[in-house]
Design a protein around this motif. Structure first.
Motif, mmCIF file in Angstrom:
data_model
loop_
_atom_site.group_PDB
_atom_site.id
_atom_site.type_symbol
_atom_site.label_atom_id
_atom_site.label_comp_id
_atom_site.label_asym_id
_atom_site.label_seq_id
_atom_site.Cartn_x
_atom_site.Cartn_y
_atom_site.Cartn_z
ATOM 1 N N GLN A 100 0.813 -1.049 -0.001
ATOM 2 C CA GLN A 100 0.061 -0.068 -0.129
ATOM 3 C C GLN A 100 0.896 1.282 -0.073
ATOM 4 N N GLN A 153 -17.012 0.207 -3.765
ATOM 5 C CA GLN A 153 -15.744 -0.313 -3.048
ATOM 6 C C GLN A 153 -15.016 -1.359 -4.268
ATOM 7 N N ALA A 156 -12.577 0.602 -5.963
ATOM 8 C CA ALA A 156 -11.327 1.383 -5.228
ATOM 9 C C ALA A 156 -10.550 -0.041 -4.859
ATOM 10 N N THR A 157 -11.126 -1.090 -4.883
ATOM 11 C CA THR A 157 -10.251 -2.356 -5.106
ATOM 12 C C THR A 157 -9.611 -2.852 -6.352
ATOM 13 N N PRO A 160 -7.072 0.677 -7.704
ATOM 14 C CA PRO A 160 -6.381 1.634 -6.660
ATOM 15 C C PRO A 160 -5.525 2.560 -7.446
ATOM 16 N N TRP A 163 -7.313 5.670 -8.971
ATOM 17 C CA TRP A 163 -7.918 6.272 -7.763
ATOM 18 C C TRP A 163 -6.810 7.295 -7.052
ATOM 19 N N PHE A 184 -11.832 6.973 -0.714
ATOM 20 C CA PHE A 184 -10.871 5.640 -1.201
ATOM 21 C C PHE A 184 -10.681 4.872 -0.086
ATOM 22 N N SER A 187 -13.844 3.326 1.226
ATOM 23 C CA SER A 187 -14.181 1.989 0.370
ATOM 24 C C SER A 187 -13.127 0.865 0.371
ATOM 25 N N SER A 188 -11.869 1.111 0.982
ATOM 26 C CA SER A 188 -11.024 -0.063 0.882
ATOM 27 C C SER A 188 -10.786 -0.519 1.999
#
Length: 282
Positions: A100, A153, A156-157, A160, A163, A184, A187-188
């Motif tokens: 991430q 969601q 966003a997955t 990513p 976004w 983001f 939703s993540s």
């Protein structure tokens, strides 16, 4: 017969001197008023950021712009306080995982830096407020429908990087990427601590990059008062984090965050419709 003691020649101020003194007094009064506005804004919005991870930049940018502060000065006022609160939130929370963090750096921070340099150095002026306002308003509507919320969601997955690139670009040009970042993160992640820690990490990176860029390109806006902004924000965070954040149930946290995003969308629409007039970024 006695005569009064000689007191020397009487001094009379010419109109020009009187005007100069009045102008200086007016300037001092305006400066004091500006400082009160700045510290009051940071105090109130630091409460929101201490709870949700966003607030100081999220609401502070349009607030100060609408009050007549230039864009560069707005950054210099808000960024130290935002960075201070985000740093403490990152220290007290959990860092995002390495994957991430890599996504944040590569897909969000690079576009942010490019957009910010373009805005401050070359005067690029991109009108993103309408896009941001519509996006935030749609998010509020989406949250009212579980089916649509699942679709958001999922996007966003699955996307990513897209976004994050949009978030970085929007934030670099307008300082308004916080709303999209909140969408983001919400939703993540389902856990409120994960939502806040991811927002805080991104906001901390945003603020560091923006402050460094501002110091290089606009050094005249860097001053010692910024340490006061940061100190006030830290004090607010320490009090609020202990007393409020832990007491908010996740459903309540989610509803309030959605309400804040909706209010921000309305604020931008009011600006676009001319209810408020803000100066162009300098």
């Amino acid at each position: 017969m006695t005569f009064p003691a000689h007191r020397g020649p009487q001094k009379f101020l010419c109109p020009r001197d009187r005007f100069t003194r009045t102008a200086v007094a007016w300037k001092i009064a305006n400066s004091a008023m500006d400082n009160m506005i700045e510290f009051a804004t940071i105090f109130v919005l630091a409460i929101l950021q201490s709870i949700f991870g966003i607030g100081i930049l999220f609401f502070g940018t349009p607030t100060l712009l609408l009050l007549g502060f230039p864009f560069s000065e707005t950054l210099s006022i808000l960024l130290p306080a935002s960075a201070a609160v985000s740093l403490f939130q990152v220290i007290r929370g959990n860092l995002p995982d390495r994957r991430q963090i890599g996504n944040y750096i590569g897909w969000c921070l690079v576009p942010l830096t490019a957009a910010l340099v373009g805005s401050l150095s070359f005067g690029w002026d991109v009108e993103l407020e309408s896009i941001v306002a519509v996006t935030l308003l749609l998010y509020v509507v989406v949250r009212l429908s579980r089916r649509t919320e699942r679709a958001l969601q999922l996007s966003a997955t699955r996307l990513p990087q897209a976004w994050l690139a949009v978030i970085g670009t929007v934030h670099g040009f307008s300082n308004l990427g916080g709303g999209l970042l909140a969408i983001f993160a919400a939703s993540s992640f389902s856990d409120k601590k994960q939502v806040r820690s991811n927002i805080a990490f991104c906001y901390l990176c945003f603020a560091v990059i923006q402050l460094v860029t501002l110091a290089i390109l606009k050094p005249e806006f860097m001053h010692l008062t910024q340490f006061g902004y940061a100190a006030l924000a830290i004090i607010v965070f320490i009090v609020i984090d202990r007393q409020v954040f832990g007491a908010i149930a996740p459903p309540v946290f989610d509803r309030i965050l959605t309400l804040l995003i909706g209010c921000y969308s309305v604020l931008i629409f009011l600006k676009l419709f001319g209810v408020f007039q803000a100066p162009a970024p300098t």
